[in-house]
Design a protein around this motif. Structure first.
Motif, PDB file in Angstrom:
ATOM      1  N   HIS A 267      -2.165  -0.245   2.999  1.00 32.24           N
ATOM      2  CA  HIS A 267      -2.838  -1.153   2.059  1.00 32.24           C
ATOM      3  C   HIS A 267      -1.843  -2.154   1.465  1.00 32.24           C
TER       4      HIS A 267
ATOM      5  N   ARG B  43      -2.294  -8.345  -2.100  1.00 36.06           N
ATOM      6  CA  ARG B  43      -1.725  -9.675  -2.320  1.00 36.06           C
ATOM      7  C   ARG B  43      -0.958  -9.644  -3.629  1.00 36.06           C
TER       8      ARG B  43
ATOM      9  N   ARG C 154     -11.100   0.165   6.533  1.00 33.58           N
ATOM     10  CA  ARG C 154      -9.848  -0.518   6.191  1.00 33.58           C
ATOM     11  C   ARG C 154      -8.686   0.486   6.088  1.00 33.58           C
TER      12      ARG C 154
ATOM     13  N   ASN D 230     -10.429  -5.631  -1.949  1.00 33.75           N
ATOM     14  CA  ASN D 230      -9.550  -5.666  -0.777  1.00 33.75           C
ATOM     15  C   ASN D 230      -8.691  -4.417  -0.628  1.00 33.75           C
ATOM     16  N   LEU D 231      -8.710  -3.518  -1.615  1.00 33.75           N
ATOM     17  CA  LEU D 231      -7.938  -2.275  -1.514  1.00 33.75           C
ATOM     18  C   LEU D 231      -8.843  -1.046  -1.509  1.00 33.75           C
TER      19      LEU D 231
ATOM     20  N   GLU E 147     -15.650  -8.935  -1.608  1.00 36.43           N
ATOM     21  CA  GLU E 147     -14.319  -9.462  -1.285  1.00 36.43           C
ATOM     22  C   GLU E 147     -14.406 -10.935  -0.870  1.00 36.43           C
TER      23      GLU E 147
ATOM     24  N   TYR F 103      -0.906  -4.608   4.581  1.00 35.90           N
ATOM     25  CA  TYR F 103      -1.940  -5.397   5.259  1.00 35.90           C
ATOM     26  C   TYR F 103      -3.065  -5.919   4.361  1.00 35.90           C
ATOM     27  N   SER F 104      -3.246  -5.324   3.192  1.00 41.99           N
ATOM     28  CA  SER F 104      -4.431  -5.681   2.403  1.00 41.99           C
ATOM     29  C   SER F 104      -4.128  -6.242   1.026  1.00 41.99           C
TER      30      SER F 104
END
Lengths: 437, 437
Positions: B381, B387, A71, B371-372, A109, B384-385
């Motif tokens: 990050h 929220r 990622r 997600n990070l 996730e 794109y990753s």
């Protein structure tokens, strides 16, 4: 009964697409037993679902979980540079533990964003299976098969790809193993034909990348005299057990072939946009009766696994592409992400909707959020306003996997640390340590 | 000092775009006092920012906060039907309390997703000002002026629009009032010219919608013999104090005009996609040195106010539109959403970056999230990753407005209930009660 969910707004995704207000659901032995305004009896666990949406968990039909370790390492690059300079060198050094760590991270996730089933193609699939077992997810796995046109390798590769079919396809398991020839441009005709034969024999799904980029199509036309789907149809590969991811660059003729052969599509809008490779003709697929499902692709090209985000981006992409706000409406997108995902994986008798007799793969979305207020159209809210973090409860196979956003099955700090440690190890082995901040 | 933020990853967005690892920040009397590896002294409030990103709060440069009450009522409709059949009938019945409730709801959503300043054009702007005061946000407000070409109304409307300029533009206030002629197609030439004069006199910004749809451009060419920006330039309207939202359908010649007049753009990718109206030429704006900022537009056409989502969708839209993964990279998008937003609003001496001497509008993003993980490129990050819900702390004007995701200034349950109650009232008055679930 094991679980009683009380007084929720139930988005069933059943054939009539019923939305039930103030309904309750009972779950026993992993199965949805009753859906009624009121359910009597004792339950081991009671969930108050007032001010909550109860819906089927998402089915993510195309991903490479372990790529979560990549990622953010190589953004804003075109596909071939991204693959050749960044991803492939790292994949060459990949070991079992890297895949295990990345898959666990991906499962974490996904659970936290409401996905209950995914379709994964990659390497070291025993490790992905292990992450499914431990996290409580449901997953379809395939070993990514490539021979780069060298037919002498086809038998060995297919043998490797076929191993997990015998190992994992046991009744009642949350793991289903299928065949994953990577793509028509990375597999020889022999490998593709033999894969189709093996799939037929074992009655299993084939998961394959097709027509992702314009270059792939151009090369196929030059080398094989045919577009990718024409070529696959010509060698007898296409049947109703084929799930083709991307399917971006296709002709009208190919859409008819997909319909005729009942091939399913796994659409990956975010990945396609981020790599800049093209827009799949989703309105045309719908019009022609081709089944469309939704996938995030790997976190390396997305960079997240949140199916709420994928739904919104899917709707937006096709509206702007057609300059028409009415194409690919919210109701359709929610189908892609739930029941169509189950159909694409051949699991629609078991999951994909909230119906009596189906397995209890159910999520609850908390409506007490500013972004979901006022409550006008629940389906529109799910597609355009909700985010993965609005999910508060996840039930898979009748087990509570997440409660009040706390994952019960795996330990978040441990999974994150393990992922960071394994990422560091992999990056060191690839001389890409500077990629870690 | 009032607040000490310790050991964070600081994304400064200063001129050198420095990213500082393990740095601390002190805040006193609303101002960023020091940014150093170590800061000594006592603080009233200490924040441990290890495993957190510290960055400027987002500046959302185009929104209509109170339209949060219309979230989800009319999706998947083209712009003119959406406006004429759904939005305008409701706006006709709009009362002060509806706007107050919608604006508070919008402020709550923005705080919870890391926005610290917004630029709002709507009606009953005293109510929006009230929501800014109570929530602790920073906001730029303008009364939406229309005369639909009837020049006899221009003076009265401008008087109404100008009222808040005297009322709110007080030194040290978090509220700044500016002028908001709705669009060249809804304002007479007289209204536009007089607005420009008033803005010059009071040294204030002009917030206007321009060239949102192809139809608008076609009509402008037919009726005025000029495209919208050509027309505005011809009447002497365009100066460096003009912030034009959308700016979707523009010619190469108009891009040169925007550059020459130093007009700023508020780009609204999600709204443009959802309504299917067009793709703004953002790579061309960048290339020509036109300042681009980012806005969500109202929640009725988005349907959320999350600037993280807006950043991701912005990057994706231009990559797919140009079929090039390298255009509009993450670093650029983060500029749009922070420092460029401040520049667009004429506030870049005060906010938009984390720098000594600037006002403390700062947010913290928690990196302990699946997600990070792993932490590769922090800017990637963020775009794109991450929220909105990954933001855990929000500081505005040196005050802690959100701590551990709990908003301190306004009460979430109260705001949500009030919004639902006022939505119900408005929908009843418009005979649209059936729109509420």
């Amino acid at each position: 009964m094991d679980i009683l969910i009380k007084n929720g707004i139930v988005i069933t995704m059943d054939k009539e697409r019923r939305i039930l207000k103030d309904f309750s659901i009972s779950i026993t032995d992993g199965i949805i037993e009753e859906i009624k305004p009121e359910i009597k009896g004792e339950a081991d666990f009671v969930i108050d679902a007032s001010r909550k949406i109860v819906m089927p968990g998402f089915v993510n039909t195309h991903t490479h979980l372990a790529m979560s370790l990549f990622r953010g390492v190589a953004d804003d690059l075109p596909l071939m540079r991204w693959l050749q300079e960044e991803i492939w060198p790292m994949e060459k050094k990949l070991e079992a533990n890297h895949v295990y760590a990345g898959a666990l991270l991906g499962c974490l996730e996904m659970i936290k964003t409401g996905t209950t089933c995914f379709n994964d193609m990659y390497f070291y699939m025993d490790e992905v299976a292990r992450s499914i077992e431990e996290s409580g997810m449901r997953g379809v796995i395939s070993y990514a098969m490539f021979d780069f046109g060298d037919e002498s390798k086809a038998d060995d590769i297919l043998k490797e790809g076929g191993k997990s079919i015998k190992k994992y396809n046991v009744a009642g398991s949350r793991i289903k193993a299928v065949l994953g020839p990577h793509a028509p441009y990375t597999c020889s005709e022999k490998l593709l034909v033999k894969t189709a034969e093996m799939a037929k024999k074992h009655n299993t799904l084939i998961h394959i990348h097709v027509a992702e980029t314009k270059e792939e199509v151009e090369t196929s036309k030059k080398e094989k005299g045919k577009t990718p789907f024409e070529y696959l149809d010509n060698i007898g590969f296409l049947r109703d057990n084929v799930l083709a991811s991307h399917s971006t660059w296709v002709t009208e003729k190919e859409i008819k072939i997909l319909k005729k052969r009942n091939v399913k599509v796994a659409h990956n809008p975010t990945s396609n946009m981020k790599i800049g490779c093209g827009v799949a003709p989703i309105p045309e697929y719908i019009e022609n009766g081709v089944l469309v499902s939704l996938g995030t692709d790997g976190a390396a090209s997305n960079n997240s696994l949140d199916m709420f985000q994928e739904m919104k981006i899917c709707a937006l992409l096709h509206k702007i592409n057609k300059r028409d706000a009415s194409v690919v409406p919210a109701e359709k997108v929610l189908e892609f992400a739930t029941i169509n995902g189950a159909r694409a994986l051949g699991l629609d008798n078991e999951i994909g909707s909230v119906e009596v007799g189906k397995k209890a793969d159910v999520i609850l979305v908390d409506l007490d959020r500013p972004n979901l207020t006022p409550l006008t159209n629940p389906v529109s809210h799910l597609v355009y306003s909700a985010r993965g973090c609005d999910v508060d409860t996840v039930i898979i196979d009748g087990k509570i996997v997440m409660e009040d956003r706390r994952v019960r099955t795996i330990d978040q700090p441990q999974v994150l640390n393990f992922a960071m440690e394994q990422a560091r190890d992999l990056y060191q082995k690839t001389a890409k340590e500077d990629k870690l901040f």
